[in-house]
Scaffold this motif. Structure first.
Motif, PDB file in Angstrom:
ATOM      1  N   LEU A  69       0.863  -1.174   0.000  1.00 58.33           N
ATOM      2  CA  LEU A  69       0.000   0.000   0.000  1.00 58.33           C
ATOM      3  C   LEU A  69       0.901   1.227   0.000  1.00 58.33           C
ATOM      4  O   LEU A  69       1.482   1.594   1.032  1.00 58.33           O
ATOM      5  CB  LEU A  69      -0.901  -0.019   1.229  1.00 58.33           C
ATOM      6  CG  LEU A  69      -1.857   1.160   1.434  1.00 58.33           C
ATOM      7  CD1 LEU A  69      -2.785   1.339   0.242  1.00 58.33           C
ATOM      8  CD2 LEU A  69      -2.662   0.966   2.718  1.00 58.33           C
ATOM      9  N   SER A  70       1.057   1.847  -1.167  1.00 58.47           N
ATOM     10  CA  SER A  70       1.962   2.982  -1.309  1.00 58.47           C
ATOM     11  C   SER A  70       1.248   4.286  -0.994  1.00 58.47           C
ATOM     12  O   SER A  70       0.140   4.531  -1.476  1.00 58.47           O
ATOM     13  CB  SER A  70       2.513   3.048  -2.735  1.00 58.47           C
ATOM     14  OG  SER A  70       3.251   4.243  -2.919  1.00 58.47           O
ATOM     15  N   PHE A  71       1.935   5.131  -0.178  1.00 58.95           N
ATOM     16  CA  PHE A  71       1.360   6.420   0.195  1.00 58.95           C
ATOM     17  C   PHE A  71       1.992   7.579  -0.567  1.00 58.95           C
ATOM     18  O   PHE A  71       1.831   8.732  -0.176  1.00 58.95           O
ATOM     19  CB  PHE A  71       1.519   6.631   1.705  1.00 58.95           C
ATOM     20  CG  PHE A  71       0.550   5.830   2.517  1.00 58.95           C
ATOM     21  CD1 PHE A  71      -0.762   6.243   2.644  1.00 58.95           C
ATOM     22  CD2 PHE A  71       0.937   4.652   3.119  1.00 58.95           C
ATOM     23  CE1 PHE A  71      -1.674   5.503   3.378  1.00 58.95           C
ATOM     24  CE2 PHE A  71       0.039   3.898   3.863  1.00 58.95           C
ATOM     25  CZ  PHE A  71      -1.272   4.325   3.996  1.00 58.95           C
ATOM     26  N   GLU A  72       2.692   7.297  -1.647  1.00 56.46           N
ATOM     27  CA  GLU A  72       3.393   8.362  -2.359  1.00 56.46           C
ATOM     28  C   GLU A  72       2.444   9.401  -2.954  1.00 56.46           C
ATOM     29  O   GLU A  72       2.853  10.536  -3.220  1.00 56.46           O
ATOM     30  CB  GLU A  72       4.284   7.775  -3.457  1.00 56.46           C
ATOM     31  CG  GLU A  72       3.550   7.002  -4.533  1.00 56.46           C
ATOM     32  CD  GLU A  72       4.500   6.182  -5.389  1.00 56.46           C
ATOM     33  OE1 GLU A  72       5.036   6.744  -6.364  1.00 56.46           O
ATOM     34  OE2 GLU A  72       4.706   4.986  -5.071  1.00 56.46           O
ATOM     35  N   ARG A  73       1.181   9.032  -3.163  1.00 58.78           N
ATOM     36  CA  ARG A  73       0.211   9.997  -3.703  1.00 58.78           C
ATOM     37  C   ARG A  73      -0.600  10.680  -2.611  1.00 58.78           C
ATOM     38  O   ARG A  73      -1.377  11.594  -2.912  1.00 58.78           O
ATOM     39  CB  ARG A  73      -0.712   9.298  -4.701  1.00 58.78           C
ATOM     40  CG  ARG A  73       0.046   8.767  -5.927  1.00 58.78           C
ATOM     41  CD  ARG A  73      -0.857   8.078  -6.920  1.00 58.78           C
ATOM     42  NE  ARG A  73      -0.086   7.513  -8.019  1.00 58.78           N
ATOM     43  CZ  ARG A  73      -0.590   6.771  -9.001  1.00 58.78           C
ATOM     44  NH1 ARG A  73      -1.907   6.515  -9.019  1.00 58.78           N
ATOM     45  NH2 ARG A  73       0.186   6.286  -9.959  1.00 58.78           N
ATOM     46  N   MET A  74      -0.445  10.233  -1.370  1.00 55.19           N
ATOM     47  CA  MET A  74      -1.081  10.933  -0.234  1.00 55.19           C
ATOM     48  C   MET A  74      -0.002  11.769   0.441  1.00 55.19           C
ATOM     49  O   MET A  74       0.480  11.449   1.534  1.00 55.19           O
ATOM     50  CB  MET A  74      -1.694   9.928   0.750  1.00 55.19           C
ATOM     51  CG  MET A  74      -2.958   9.259   0.230  1.00 55.19           C
ATOM     52  SD  MET A  74      -3.725   8.131   1.435  1.00 55.19           S
ATOM     53  CE  MET A  74      -4.275   9.290   2.699  1.00 55.19           C
ATOM     54  N   ASP A  75       0.380  12.842  -0.236  1.00 52.26           N
ATOM     55  CA  ASP A  75       1.546  13.619   0.204  1.00 52.26           C
ATOM     56  C   ASP A  75       1.225  15.077   0.515  1.00 52.26           C
ATOM     57  O   ASP A  75       2.110  15.924   0.525  1.00 52.26           O
ATOM     58  CB  ASP A  75       2.646  13.548  -0.853  1.00 52.26           C
ATOM     59  CG  ASP A  75       2.204  14.148  -2.193  1.00 52.26           C
ATOM     60  OD1 ASP A  75       1.000  14.471  -2.348  1.00 52.26           O
ATOM     61  OD2 ASP A  75       3.069  14.287  -3.087  1.00 52.26           O
TER      62      ASP A  75
END
Length: 358
Positions: A69-75
Motif C-alpha cells: 500500500l503505497s502512500f506516495e500519492r497521499m503527500d
C-alpha cells in the motif's frame, strides 16, 4: 497495479533486501486505505504500508508477497496552524516538505533522520524516527499530537489531541508510533512544531580513546546547556571517513564527538564556553569550534559521510541500533571490538552519544 516490472521496484527498500509484492495499490484517500485494509483482512492477504522505502532494516520489503500500500500519492500538507504550532499532513508528505512549510513561519518539526530530504512523515511515525536533534527535542513520539488511522480490521480511529496538554484517557497515539504499522495504518498526522532557534554553534572534539570521549559526554550532559546534537564516532569510523572529510582529523584519534548547541544569539558565547569546558579533560586531542556556516557544514559533512562510505566499502553491511546508559558506552565498544576480533568481522561504531544510542 500488477505489472511485474512495476511491482519489482516496490519489493525493496534501502536495506537492499528484495521480494516482489503481488500487487501495489496507490491510495489517495483515507477511505481507499480503509477499503484496502478491509479487503486484505477478509481474504487473508499480507499488507505492507510503504512510504519512500528509505529505511535500512527491510521493514518495507513484502517478504510474504501480498499487497504493498503505497502512500506516495497521499503527500499533502493538509493544514498549517502557526498560532497553535501545529501542522496536519498526510503520511506520504516528505519530512523536508514539512520543514520547508514550517520554516516559512519560523517553526520546524524536530525529527531529523539522515534521510530527512526523502523520507515520509508516515515512515517517521512507523519507526519513531529520531536523528541528532532527538537529544534535545525528542524523537517522533514526542512531536506528534494526534493521528487518523485504520486498524487491521479496517475500522477508522482518531487518536490524540490538538493541544500541547492532553492527560485524559489511553495514549493510543504514542502506542501506534513506533509500531511499524502492526497496530494501524496512519492516514493523517497532526504534528507538533517548535520555534526555530535564532542561532547554532558546532564544535568537534577528538579524543585518544572511547573512555575519554564517554567521560566527556557525561560531563557535557551534566551541565545546564543541553546540546541539540551530540554525535559519536569511534576510531574505526574516523579512519574510514578520513579521506571523505573536509575537517582536520588528528592521526591516532580513538573517538570523535560532534557537538551542536542552539538558542538565542545573545547566549551562544556562554553556551559554547560551557560545553567546551565540559568537553575538555583527560584524553582530549583537539577541540575546534566552527567560526562560519561553511566550517560547521564541513564538520557535519564528516558525520554524514560515514553511512555512504560504509555502504561503498561493505555493500552488504548490517546496521544494528542499540541504546545503553552513557556511562556504559566504553563497555559496549570494548565488547564489540572483542567480537570483531574473535569472528573476523569489521565493526564500525557511531551514533547519538548524548542518549547512548550507538
Amino acid at each position: 497495479m500488477t505489472d511485474p516490472a512495476e511491482r519489482w521496484v516496490y519489493g525493496y527498500d534501502n536495506s537492499r533486501r528484495h521480494h516482489p509484492p503481488d500487487a501495489v495499490v496507490y491510495a489517495t484517500s483515507h477511505e481507499q486505505v480503509a477499503g484496502v485494509v478491509r479487503a486484505c483482512n477478509e481474504h487473508e492477504v499480507a499488507l505492507v504500508a510503504r512510504g519512500r522505502g528509505t529505511n535500512t532494516t527491510g521493514a518495507a520489503v513484502p517478504v510474504r508477497g501480498g499487497v504493498v500500500l503505497s502512500f506516495e500519492r497521499m503527500d499533502r500538507i493538509v493544514a498549517l496552524d502557526p498560532e497553535n504550532r501545529a501542522l496536519r499532513a498526510e503520511p506520504g508528505a516528505l519530512n523536508q516538505a514539512v520543514q520547508d512549510a514550517a520554516a516559512g513561519h519560523g517553526l520546524f518539526w524536530p525529527p531529523d533522520p539522515t534521510s530527512a530530504a526523502y523520507c515520509t512523515v508516515g515512515g517517521n511515525i512507523a519507526l519513531n524516527a529520531g536523528g541528532p536533534r532527538a537529544l534535545k527535542y525528542g524523537a517522533t513520539r514526542e512531536n506528534v499530537l494526534g493521528l487518523s488511522a485504520v486498524t487491521g480490521a479496517g475500522a477508522t480511529i482518531r487518536t490524540g489531541v490538538y493541544t500541547t496538554k492532553g492527560v485524559v484517557g489511553y495514549d493510543l497515539t504514542r502506542l501506534i508510533i513506533g509500531a511499524e504499522g502492526t497496530l494501524a495504518v496512519v492516514t493523517e498526522a497532526t504534528l507538533k512544531l517548535t520555534p526555530l532557534p535564532e542561532a547554532r554553534r558546532t564544535l568537534q572534539a577528538v579524543y585518544g580513546g572511547v573512555r575519554a570521549a564517554a567521560a566527556a559526554v557525561t560531563r557535557i550532559m551534566a551541565q545546564p546547556v543541553t546540546p541539540c546534537a551530540l554525535e559519536f564516532m569511534d576510531g574505526a569510523a574516523i579512519e574510514m571517513i578520513r579521506d571523505h572529510s573536509k575537517a582536520e582529523l588528528p592521526r591516532g584519534a580513538g573517538a570523535l564527538l560532534l557537538i551542536e548547541v542552539d538558542g538565542q544569539e545573545a547566549g551562544m558565547g556562554a553556551a559554547v564556553a560551557a560545553v567546551s569546558k565540559a568537553a575538555r579533560g583527560d584524553g582530549l586531542l583537539d577541540l575546534v569550534a566552527a567560526a562560519t556556516d561553511a566550517e560547521a557544514a564541513a564538520l557535519w559533512a564528516t558525520r554524514r559521510a560515514l553511512s555512504p562510505a560504509l555502504r561503498t566499502i561493505a555493500p552488504n553491511k548490517l546496521n544494528e541500533d542499540v541504546v545503553v546508559p552513557v556511562s556504559r558506552i566504553p563497555d559496549l565498544i570494548a565488547g564489540l571490538d572483542a567480537l570483531s576480533r574473535e569472528y573476523g568481522i569489521p565493526i564500525v561504531n557511531f551514533g547519538h552519544a548524548g542518549n547512548g544510542n550507538i
